[in-house]
Design an enzyme around this catalytic site. Sequence first.
Site, PDB file in Angstrom:
ATOM      1  CB  CYS A  85      -0.928   0.009   1.213  1.00 34.48           C
ATOM      2  SG  CYS A  85      -0.057   0.115   2.784  1.00 34.48           S
ATOM      3  CG  ASP A 505      15.683  27.005 -31.831  1.00 37.12           C
ATOM      4  OD1 ASP A 505      16.177  28.133 -31.908  1.00 37.12           O
ATOM      5  OD2 ASP A 505      16.129  26.014 -32.442  1.00 37.12           O
TER       6      ASP A 505
END
Length: 818
Positions: A85, A505
């Site tokens: 868990c 770019d």
Amino acid sequence: MRKTFKVTGMSCATCANSVNSVLEHTEGVHDVSVNVVNDTADVTFDENTIDSEGVIAAIESAGYGAFLLDDSLERITLRVEGMTCATCVGNVEKTLKNLEGTEEVSVSLASNKATLKYNPQTIRISEMKKAVQQIGYDITLEEEIDDSEDPDVTKMKIAKKKMLSSAVLASIVMILMVIHMFVVTIPFYTPITAALGAPVVFYFGYRVHRGSFKSLKNLSPNMDVLVSLGSMPPYLIGLMGLFFPVTTFIEMATAIMTFHLIGKYLESRAKGKASQAIKKLVELGAKSARIVVDGEEIEISTKELSQGDLMVIRPGEKIPTDGVVKEGSTTIDESIATGESMPVKRGVGDEVIGATINKQGAIKVEVTKVGKDTFLSQVITLVEQAQGSKVPIQEFADRVTGYFVPIIMVLTLMTFGSFLFFTDFHQGIMGTMSFLPWVNPDQSPLVLAFVTATAVLVIACPCALGLGTPTALMVGSGIGADKGILIRNGEAVQTLKDIKLVAFDKTGTLTYGEPVVTDLKTDEIEETEFLQIAASLEEGSEHPLAQAILKDAKDKKLSLKSVSDFEALSGRGVKGTIAETTYYIGNRRLMDEQNIDYQAFENTVADFENEAKTAMLLSDGEKVLGVIAVSDALKKDSQAVIRAIENLGIKTAMITGDNERTANAIAKKAGISHVIAGVLPDGKVDEVKRLQETHGLVAMVGDGINDAPALKQANVGIALGTGTDVAIEAADVTLIRDELSLILTSIELSQNIFRKIKENYFWAWFYNAVAIPFAMFGLLHPMIGAAAMSVSSLNVIYNSLRLKRKKMNATLEVQYEA
């Protein structure tokens, strides 16, 4: 000298201030910056006065530990055994983080793996293993796992065996209980059920009880504690029925443990489906290779390959690893790397990628990369890192689950006491719900208290909370890998969905990164003949523009003419003689020098230049025959992708070193709304910062090399790869294929993943918020609670798996159709 030190033992801002104060008052130290989040201290000091050991000693004098961070840190992946868990995850993570020499520890319940960086000079893996074993778990280095069988398959087989065995025994117990209660009294009923239930509770449930004991010993109770308390005490109390006339709870204990084991088996199956992406990638690789040794071919495992080995690869075979063709030529199916469906030609000197398929010719390839350096290994590493990382929203859930089990234990005690002291109140509530077959308010207060408390224990489910993020991230990153999107960390998933601006770019990102012929305009001559003459003249030139014209002619399969008296005219163009005619190709200045009138093409040249294209005039010495335009052209999908991004309400920007006129022309054609021109590479970071100040969250898209600082500065860095350069450290998201459309897919994928994460948390919280109060009022039987707990975890996993059914990139399809 400036160095970074890892500081251990800091827990708050006060600790950071203490370290900062001690270092500032240390002789030889000039500047200090302590970060409590990263547990680091950046220290600038005079190495003639104090060395690294002296800095460490100063930190230790303040009561903290420290060691120097350097390039010797290694990243490893460990398989963790025994986690059930979210509390287990927290325990393992905390233990590894507290070890000196480790950092960037991330533990995933969904994959049962821990990824971390460690300093081999400070700590050994065996020491990590010992520390983890001491809290009840175990770790194995991923490389040490036997490849002959998938660990997930082995784990699932064990879980299935336990589940089937316990289910058979529990079914017999249930059948006997029904017969004993409603048909006929069975002699020696309690001893028989006790004998049948003992293996289920104690043998098949041994790992649960062992995990429970160790977690309690370390004061960090997990889900095992809830299941153990919900099964062992009822069984032991049920044994009292052998000696006293009391209600037996053996059937309930057996059913609770069986439901838990069924849930764990189904959970392991579902996790296996969620982690299929890694398995598929691993299976892509070749298992063996043929190499030439002393003139003879021998077959070896791909793991035994070394750099410099010469591999022999025949048609139809997978290329074992990355290399360079040394002999022969062929076509190769590189679709797994580039997404290009058509095979590509490869000859001597060309690079080839491991796991791609040789289609036609036999070739000999020299090995250049092996092991973790290969393309396929880098992809697998990036996917594993993404699956093992955490989304910021998960941090809150992890903190809550740390207190979840102790709170449930307190609520259990409160429920037990409440039923004992306020019996009438609870019986009254149960009486209104007595139509439920499992609700019986007529039982004694002690029995009601015990059954109800047990129901509270076994119905609470911290697993669903712990699985909410990692399962969605695991499935989502697998989908991304299939589509050529490698998400490096979970934080990018949460951030990308909220991006306000995407900055691009220009060169190599929006454009192809190399000049290409874009336009031809001729007068009194066919375009084919024009291009043939121009290419023949440019054959002798090394200029990039000349190479673009040559390439265009070759692509159109034009034969070149013989050129004599070739001369390169610097800054103007070239000239040469073809069949006794002297031709000139170049700019206006060259035409002016030769007194050639080009006014008929002046407007065309100006128009091309306004579109950021380089225009070249071709003349036969008397008149201009036409003009050819060369440009670093926009990629074919640039306009559609930019338009689709803008339609999502996300602004776009272009950051380039080009002059403003050229930049504006390209941006206008692409449809970009914001242009930043004349920026040097080292100035891109500042421009990204300005965009963040004005727009908020910014994603930066670049080639991942020159743009690395800007990619790091952006909230999400997206690197465009070409298939072999995918391990770009600066980027949060790497796109294997050089396709801008994947940016849209990335945004859509992040939205889908985060939506699933929120859904998972909603259902996990909703389940616990509804189920626990019902159980506290005695309205849920423990057996139903145990079954519901398993269903809750499975619901979260299967909800994540539904991501695979989600159609992607619908937005872009609409744009292309338009």
